[in-house]
Design a protein around this motif. Structure first.
Motif, PDB file in Angstrom:
ATOM      1  N   THR A  21       0.847  -1.186   0.000  1.00 41.77           N
ATOM      2  CA  THR A  21       0.000   0.000   0.000  1.00 41.77           C
ATOM      3  C   THR A  21       0.888   1.242   0.000  1.00 41.77           C
ATOM      4  N   SER A  23       2.040   5.176   0.458  1.00 36.95           N
ATOM      5  CA  SER A  23       1.733   6.291   1.359  1.00 36.95           C
ATOM      6  C   SER A  23       0.912   7.327   0.582  1.00 36.95           C
ATOM      7  N   PRO A  24       0.283   8.264   1.282  1.00 36.59           N
ATOM      8  CA  PRO A  24      -0.477   9.311   0.569  1.00 36.59           C
ATOM      9  C   PRO A  24       0.370  10.095  -0.440  1.00 36.59           C
ATOM     10  N   ALA A  27       0.903   7.782  -3.320  1.00 35.72           N
ATOM     11  CA  ALA A  27      -0.390   7.527  -3.963  1.00 35.72           C
ATOM     12  C   ALA A  27      -0.756   8.636  -4.949  1.00 35.72           C
ATOM     13  N   SER A  32      -3.954   4.904  -4.982  1.00 33.16           N
ATOM     14  CA  SER A  32      -3.996   4.459  -3.583  1.00 33.16           C
ATOM     15  C   SER A  32      -4.258   2.967  -3.416  1.00 33.16           C
TER      16      SER A  32
END
Length: 91
Positions: A21, A23-24, A27, A32
């Motif tokens: 996943t 990170s912001p 992303a 995302s």
């Protein structure tokens, strides 16, 4: 002839194929959704090429735009350093 067995006990989908996943900050470049690490690197390279962020005098050097500065933490880095910076933004 005897059958060959892997004997490692490993399951497919680990390592580079395991979804991570972003990170912001990352992303903003790759999206995302969880992705395999190899796909994250591929999407970052797509961003670099699309925005012409390679140093023309030294193609191994990446000149960070605003989005990449948040990921790299610096104005530029080499393609070899890029994976080190990306790993800090993957979980």
């Amino acid at each position: 002839m005897a059958k060959a067995s892997s004997g490692t006990g490993r399951k497919a989908g680990g390592g580079l194929a395991r979804p991570v996943t972003p990170s912001p900050d990352l992303a903003a470049i790759v999206g995302s959704e969880p992705l395999p690490r190899s796909e994250v690197v591929s999407k970052v390279w797509d961003h670099i090429r699309k925005n012409n962020l390679q140093n023309p005098q030294n193609k191994r050097e990446i000149l960070a735009d605003d989005k990449l500065k948040k990921v790299f933490g610096t104005d530029k880095c080499t393609m070899f350093e890029m994976n080190k910076h990306l790993s800090k933004h993957l979980s």
